[in-house]
Design a protein around this motif. Sequence first.
Motif, mmCIF file in Angstrom:
data_model
loop_
_atom_site.group_PDB
_atom_site.id
_atom_site.type_symbol
_atom_site.label_atom_id
_atom_site.label_comp_id
_atom_site.label_asym_id
_atom_site.label_seq_id
_atom_site.Cartn_x
_atom_site.Cartn_y
_atom_site.Cartn_z
ATOM 1 N N LEU A 56 0.831 -1.207 0.000
ATOM 2 C CA LEU A 56 0.000 0.000 0.000
ATOM 3 C C LEU A 56 0.864 1.255 0.000
ATOM 4 O O LEU A 56 1.685 1.453 0.899
ATOM 5 N N PRO A 57 0.704 2.140 -0.990
ATOM 6 C CA PRO A 57 1.480 3.381 -1.015
ATOM 7 C C PRO A 57 1.054 4.310 0.122
ATOM 8 O O PRO A 57 -0.081 4.235 0.613
ATOM 9 N N ILE A 58 1.968 5.178 0.522
ATOM 10 C CA ILE A 58 1.708 6.069 1.657
ATOM 11 C C ILE A 58 1.807 7.526 1.230
ATOM 12 O O ILE A 58 2.763 7.940 0.563
ATOM 13 N N VAL A 59 0.816 8.302 1.635
ATOM 14 C CA VAL A 59 0.865 9.766 1.545
ATOM 15 C C VAL A 59 0.995 10.268 2.978
ATOM 16 O O VAL A 59 0.074 10.111 3.783
ATOM 17 N N PHE A 60 2.140 10.832 3.310
ATOM 18 C CA PHE A 60 2.349 11.349 4.661
ATOM 19 C C PHE A 60 1.772 12.752 4.784
ATOM 20 O O PHE A 60 1.857 13.563 3.853
ATOM 21 N N ILE A 61 1.180 13.037 5.951
ATOM 22 C CA ILE A 61 0.747 14.390 6.290
ATOM 23 C C ILE A 61 1.356 14.719 7.653
ATOM 24 O O ILE A 61 1.483 13.851 8.514
ATOM 25 N N THR A 62 1.755 15.964 7.825
ATOM 26 C CA THR A 62 2.395 16.318 9.092
ATOM 27 C C THR A 62 2.349 17.807 9.368
ATOM 28 O O THR A 62 2.390 18.623 8.455
ATOM 29 N N GLY A 63 2.235 18.127 10.645
ATOM 30 C CA GLY A 63 2.335 19.515 11.073
ATOM 31 C C GLY A 63 3.688 19.793 11.695
ATOM 32 O O GLY A 63 3.985 20.912 12.123
ATOM 33 N N HIS A 64 4.532 18.758 11.783
ATOM 34 C CA HIS A 64 5.819 18.892 12.461
ATOM 35 C C HIS A 64 6.953 18.279 11.643
ATOM 36 O O HIS A 64 7.963 17.862 12.185
ATOM 37 N N GLY A 65 6.775 18.213 10.352
ATOM 38 C CA GLY A 65 7.777 17.549 9.530
ATOM 39 C C GLY A 65 8.976 18.422 9.233
ATOM 40 O O GLY A 65 8.987 19.614 9.495
ATOM 41 N N SER A 66 9.995 17.786 8.713
ATOM 42 C CA SER A 66 11.202 18.484 8.306
ATOM 43 C C SER A 66 11.622 17.960 6.945
ATOM 44 O O SER A 66 11.168 16.904 6.500
ATOM 45 N N ILE A 67 12.497 18.711 6.276
ATOM 46 C CA ILE A 67 12.965 18.279 4.960
ATOM 47 C C ILE A 67 13.674 16.927 5.028
ATOM 48 O O ILE A 67 13.384 16.028 4.234
ATOM 49 N N PRO A 68 14.611 16.723 6.002
ATOM 50 C CA PRO A 68 15.258 15.404 6.084
ATOM 51 C C PRO A 68 14.259 14.275 6.316
ATOM 52 O O PRO A 68 14.396 13.188 5.751
ATOM 53 N N MET A 69 13.223 14.536 7.126
ATOM 54 C CA MET A 69 12.207 13.518 7.385
ATOM 55 C C MET A 69 11.460 13.181 6.109
ATOM 56 O O MET A 69 11.211 12.002 5.798
ATOM 57 N N GLY A 70 11.115 14.209 5.356
ATOM 58 C CA GLY A 70 10.411 14.003 4.097
ATOM 59 C C GLY A 70 11.257 13.241 3.091
ATOM 60 O O GLY A 70 10.758 12.349 2.392
ATOM 61 N N VAL A 71 12.540 13.579 3.032
ATOM 62 C CA VAL A 71 13.452 12.889 2.113
ATOM 63 C C VAL A 71 13.554 11.414 2.477
ATOM 64 O O VAL A 71 13.503 10.532 1.613
ATOM 65 N N THR A 72 13.664 11.129 3.778
ATOM 66 C CA THR A 72 13.748 9.742 4.236
ATOM 67 C C THR A 72 12.501 8.961 3.866
ATOM 68 O O THR A 72 12.571 7.824 3.377
ATOM 69 N N ALA A 73 11.339 9.576 4.103
ATOM 70 C CA ALA A 73 10.069 8.907 3.797
ATOM 71 C C ALA A 73 9.944 8.608 2.309
ATOM 72 O O ALA A 73 9.498 7.523 1.914
ATOM 73 N N MET A 74 10.340 9.567 1.472
ATOM 74 C CA MET A 74 10.235 9.378 0.026
ATOM 75 C C MET A 74 11.205 8.310 -0.457
ATOM 76 O O MET A 74 10.883 7.507 -1.336
ATOM 77 N N LYS A 75 12.407 8.269 0.118
ATOM 78 C CA LYS A 75 13.379 7.244 -0.266
ATOM 79 C C LYS A 75 12.870 5.846 0.067
ATOM 80 O O LYS A 75 13.210 4.872 -0.602
ATOM 81 N N HIS A 126 -0.442 2.105 -7.048
ATOM 82 C CA HIS A 126 -0.744 0.791 -6.480
ATOM 83 C C HIS A 126 -1.422 -0.107 -7.507
ATOM 84 O O HIS A 126 -1.099 -1.300 -7.624
ATOM 85 N N ARG A 127 -2.340 0.460 -8.268
ATOM 86 C CA ARG A 127 -3.051 -0.325 -9.277
ATOM 87 C C ARG A 127 -2.070 -0.854 -10.334
ATOM 88 O O ARG A 127 -2.135 -2.022 -10.736
ATOM 89 N N GLU A 128 -1.156 0.009 -10.785
ATOM 90 C CA GLU A 128 -0.177 -0.407 -11.785
ATOM 91 C C GLU A 128 0.760 -1.474 -11.223
ATOM 92 O O GLU A 128 1.104 -2.443 -11.922
ATOM 93 N N GLY A 129 1.173 -1.296 -9.962
ATOM 94 C CA GLY A 129 2.063 -2.267 -9.336
ATOM 95 C C GLY A 129 1.409 -3.629 -9.206
ATOM 96 O O GLY A 129 2.048 -4.664 -9.430
ATOM 97 N N ARG A 130 0.137 -3.649 -8.839
ATOM 98 C CA ARG A 130 -0.599 -4.907 -8.711
ATOM 99 C C ARG A 130 -0.758 -5.583 -10.075
ATOM 100 O O ARG A 130 -0.687 -6.809 -10.183
ATOM 101 N N LYS A 131 -0.963 -4.776 -11.124
ATOM 102 C CA LYS A 131 -1.097 -5.345 -12.474
ATOM 103 C C LYS A 131 0.221 -5.992 -12.896
ATOM 104 O O LYS A 131 0.227 -7.111 -13.445
ATOM 105 N N LEU A 132 1.320 -5.324 -12.640
ATOM 106 C CA LEU A 132 2.622 -5.882 -12.987
ATOM 107 C C LEU A 132 2.883 -7.181 -12.223
ATOM 108 O O LEU A 132 3.385 -8.155 -12.780
ATOM 109 N N GLN A 133 2.532 -7.184 -10.931
ATOM 110 C CA GLN A 133 2.739 -8.380 -10.125
ATOM 111 C C GLN A 133 1.852 -9.523 -10.599
ATOM 112 O O GLN A 133 2.272 -10.687 -10.632
ATOM 113 N N SER A 134 0.617 -9.191 -10.994
ATOM 114 C CA SER A 134 -0.300 -10.204 -11.500
ATOM 115 C C SER A 134 0.225 -10.809 -12.800
ATOM 116 O O SER A 134 0.182 -12.027 -13.011
#
Length: 222
Positions: free
Chosen positions: A82-101, A128-136
Amino acid sequence: MSPDTRPDQPVVFIIDDDASVRTSLSRLLTAMGFRTETFGSAEDFLTRGRYDGVGCLVLDVRMPGLTGMDLQDELARADCSLPIVFITGHGSIPMGVTAMKKGAVDFLPKPFDDDQLLEAVTSAIEKHREGRKLQSDKSDVSRRITLLSPREYEIFRYIITGMLNKQIGYRLNISEKTVKVHRGRVMEKLGVTSVAELVRLAQKAGIEPSVPHPTPYTTKVQ
């Protein structure tokens, strides 16, 4: 908690310790045609049980107990796609970079506008839909390949190098006629009609061609 319905119906899992945020996001996404499930903590989500349909997570970064980043790691260990969209009121650039990596689709600082969230969620679900199709597709190819006998599989790996029947026969010390028979069975069992299709199937399944040793037939006579 609502039960799963059709596996192709996208579900957005909203995980945030703020009840007002959960409610507002659920209303917005429901109005846009998504089905939603809300959770007040990462632990609550983990007790839900595995979801096998199309969807994504809208996940708060900082929560009591397991944080959003902790949950991302837990899901990775559980091989949850399952892909993740993070939301935050206390995030930082390094945190965002880590999450995206680590595979997050987006990292939205609060407050964000509705269009930003909808764009991120739509992108995550499509991913997610494309990934599931490839896996299928890969699973289907792997299933068909298991129908091949050991000799057919061996010849299959030579065919996708582009070798001629006589070249394969010389390499395996069998007749060109025998290679032709096996080639026909390979094509039939894998449901293809050309070498190009065989090559694409091999790529999907992650099968490498055999590397032939030089033979008197490695260069096609013009």
